[in-house]
Design a protein around this motif. Structure first.
Motif, short mmCIF file in Angstrom:
data_model
loop_
_atom_site.label_atom_id
_atom_site.label_comp_id
_atom_site.label_asym_id
_atom_site.label_seq_id
_atom_site.Cartn_x
_atom_site.Cartn_y
_atom_site.Cartn_z
N TYR A 157 53.07 59.34 44.91
CA TYR A 157 53.13 57.94 45.34
C TYR A 157 51.83 57.22 44.98
CZ TYR A 157 53.13 53.85 48.34
OH TYR A 157 53.05 52.57 48.81
N LEU A 158 50.69 57.82 45.32
CA LEU A 158 49.39 57.19 45.05
C LEU A 158 49.19 56.95 43.56
CD1 LEU A 158 47.10 59.15 47.54
CD2 LEU A 158 47.91 56.78 47.77
N ASP A 159 49.56 57.92 42.74
CA ASP A 159 49.44 57.75 41.29
C ASP A 159 50.29 56.57 40.81
OD1 ASP A 159 47.73 59.92 41.20
OD2 ASP A 159 49.23 61.31 40.41
N TYR A 160 51.50 56.49 41.32
CA TYR A 160 52.41 55.40 40.93
C TYR A 160 51.81 54.03 41.29
CZ TYR A 160 56.23 52.07 41.31
OH TYR A 160 57.00 50.94 41.23
N VAL A 161 51.43 53.86 42.55
CA VAL A 161 50.97 52.53 42.98
C VAL A 161 49.64 52.16 42.35
CG1 VAL A 161 52.31 52.44 45.11
CG2 VAL A 161 50.01 53.42 45.16
N ASN A 162 48.76 53.14 42.17
CA ASN A 162 47.47 52.82 41.54
C ASN A 162 47.64 52.50 40.05
OD1 ASN A 162 45.26 52.96 43.53
ND2 ASN A 162 46.16 54.97 43.92
N ARG A 163 48.56 53.20 39.39
CA ARG A 163 48.84 52.89 37.98
C ARG A 163 49.47 51.50 37.87
NH1 ARG A 163 50.66 57.60 36.71
NH2 ARG A 163 52.75 57.25 37.50
N LYS A 164 50.40 51.19 38.77
CA LYS A 164 51.04 49.86 38.77
C LYS A 164 50.02 48.78 39.09
CE LYS A 164 54.96 47.39 40.87
NZ LYS A 164 55.26 46.63 39.70
N LEU A 165 49.14 49.05 40.03
CA LEU A 165 48.10 48.08 40.38
C LEU A 165 47.21 47.79 39.18
CD1 LEU A 165 46.79 46.46 42.73
CD2 LEU A 165 45.33 48.43 43.11
N THR A 166 46.83 48.81 38.45
CA THR A 166 45.98 48.66 37.27
C THR A 166 46.71 47.91 36.16
OG1 THR A 166 44.85 50.71 37.81
CG2 THR A 166 44.59 49.91 35.57
N SER A 167 47.97 48.24 35.93
CA SER A 167 48.71 47.58 34.85
C SER A 167 49.07 46.15 35.18
CB SER A 167 49.97 48.37 34.50
OG SER A 167 50.90 48.32 35.56
N ASP A 168 49.18 45.81 36.47
CA ASP A 168 49.51 44.44 36.88
C ASP A 168 48.30 43.51 36.84
OD1 ASP A 168 52.10 45.14 37.25
OD2 ASP A 168 52.06 45.08 39.44
N GLN A 169 47.10 44.06 36.79
CA GLN A 169 45.91 43.22 36.75
C GLN A 169 45.76 42.63 35.35
OE1 GLN A 169 42.78 45.84 38.02
NE2 GLN A 169 43.22 45.49 40.17
N LYS A 170 45.54 41.36 35.30
CA LYS A 170 45.39 40.67 34.02
C LYS A 170 43.97 40.87 33.51
CE LYS A 170 49.24 37.90 34.43
NZ LYS A 170 50.11 38.81 35.04
N PRO A 171 43.80 41.06 32.20
CA PRO A 171 42.45 41.19 31.66
C PRO A 171 41.69 39.87 31.79
CG PRO A 171 44.07 41.19 29.88
CD PRO A 171 44.83 41.18 31.18
N LEU A 172 40.42 39.96 31.98
CA LEU A 172 39.59 38.76 32.09
C LEU A 172 39.51 38.06 30.73
CD1 LEU A 172 36.64 40.19 34.20
CD2 LEU A 172 38.47 38.69 34.99
N PRO A 173 39.53 36.73 30.72
CA PRO A 173 39.43 36.03 29.43
C PRO A 173 38.05 36.24 28.83
CG PRO A 173 39.34 34.48 31.27
CD PRO A 173 39.62 35.84 31.85
N LEU A 174 38.01 36.27 27.50
CA LEU A 174 36.75 36.45 26.81
C LEU A 174 35.91 35.19 26.96
CD1 LEU A 174 37.98 38.17 23.54
CD2 LEU A 174 36.81 39.24 25.47
N LEU A 175 34.65 35.35 27.26
CA LEU A 175 33.76 34.20 27.39
C LEU A 175 33.18 33.86 26.02
CD1 LEU A 175 31.86 35.24 30.63
CD2 LEU A 175 33.72 33.61 30.42
N LYS A 176 33.17 32.59 25.71
CA LYS A 176 32.58 32.15 24.44
C LYS A 176 31.09 31.92 24.69
CE LYS A 176 36.68 29.94 22.70
NZ LYS A 176 37.28 28.71 22.20
N SER A 177 30.30 32.41 23.77
CA SER A 177 28.87 32.19 23.92
C SER A 177 28.53 30.76 23.54
CB SER A 177 28.07 33.17 23.07
OG SER A 177 28.28 32.89 21.71
N SER A 178 27.47 30.25 24.06
CA SER A 178 27.08 28.86 23.80
C SER A 178 26.65 28.64 22.36
CB SER A 178 25.96 28.43 24.77
OG SER A 178 24.86 29.28 24.60
N SER A 179 26.32 29.69 21.63
CA SER A 179 25.87 29.54 20.25
C SER A 179 27.02 29.40 19.27
CB SER A 179 24.98 30.73 19.86
OG SER A 179 25.73 31.92 19.93
N THR A 180 28.27 29.62 19.74
CA THR A 180 29.43 29.52 18.85
C THR A 180 30.24 28.26 19.13
OG1 THR A 180 30.74 30.85 20.36
CG2 THR A 180 29.65 32.01 18.51
#
Length: 181
Positions: A157-180
Motif C-alpha cells: 500500500y505504501l509503495d503504491y500511494v507514495n509512487r502515485k504521490l510522486t507521479s501526480d506532482q507536477k515538475p517545477l517550471p524552468l526559471l529563465k535567467s535574467s541574462s537570456t
C-alpha cells in the motif's frame, strides 16, 4: 470505523500531518486464529513488523481495546486491511476479513478511525516459503509469518500511494535567467 478508498485514506493522512496531527497506518493480516500487525514509520514510507493478536470471538472487545491503545501510541490515522481481492473465484478469506472488520465496527471502540482494504496478493504464502528453509519452530514461524504478511500488505500500500504521490506532482517550471532576455 469508516471505510474509505485506498487513495482517499492517504489524502486524509496527508491532511492530518499538515495540520500537525498524527499520521501513521496499521497493516492487518487477518487469519483464522491470529491477526498480524505492522505499523508504518513516521514518514509513511516503510512498514515495520509489530505484533500478533489472538483472534477469538470471545476476545473481540479486548482486540478493539488493543487497537485503541495502538492508535494512541502510534498516532494512527487508519488501518490497511489485507484482503484477498481475487475476483475470479469466491474466496472464504474475504468473508473472514470482512466479518472481523464488521465485528470491530460494532464494538464502537474505534470511532473516528478509517480503514481500507488492500489486496494481500498471497503475502502469507510468500512469507511461509521464505521462512521454510530457516527451520524455525512451527509455532514461532506462524507468528513471524503473520507479522511479516502484515508488513507485505502495508508496504504494498505504501509503495503504491507514495509512487502515485510522486507521479501526480507536477515538475517545477524552468526559471529563465535574467541574462537570456
Amino acid at each position: 470505523m469508516k471505510y474509505v478508498r485506498p487513495w482517499n485514506l492517504f489524502l486524509d493522512l496527508q491532511k492530518a500531518k499538515a495540520a500537525g496531527g498524527g499520521g501513521r497506518l496499521l497493516g492487518l493480516d487477518v487469519g483464522d486464529k491470529y491477526v498480524g500487525l505492522a505499523v508504518s514509520d513516521c514518514h509513511n514510507k516503510i512498514a515495520l513488523p509489530l505484533s500478533v493478536l489472538l483472534r477469538k470471538k470471545s476476545t473481540l472487545g479486548l482486540m478493539a481495546e488493543d487497537f485503541q491503545n495502538l492508535a494512541l501510541e502510534f498516532s494512527l490515522v487508519g488501518f490497511i486491511v489485507g484482503c484477498p481481492l481475487d475476483t475470479l473465484r469466491k474466496n472464504p478469506g474475504v468473508f473472514q476479513v470482512k466479518r472481523l472488520i464488521d465485528d470491530l465496527c460494532k464494538t464502537e471502540k474505534l470511532e473516528g478511525m478509517k480503514y481500507t482494504y488492500w489486496d494481500e496478493c498471497y503475502t502469507s504464502q510468500n512469507i511461509e516459503l521464505l521462512l521454510k528453509p530457516l527451520n524455525i519452530h512451527p509455532g514461532h514461524a506462524k507468528t513471524i509469518a503473520d507479522k511479516f504478511s502484515a508488513v507485505g500488505i502495508l508496504q504494498g500500500y505504501l509503495d503504491y500511494v507514495n509512487r502515485k504521490l510522486t507521479s501526480d506532482q507536477k515538475p517545477l517550471p524552468l526559471l529563465k535567467s535574467s541574462s537570456t532576455k
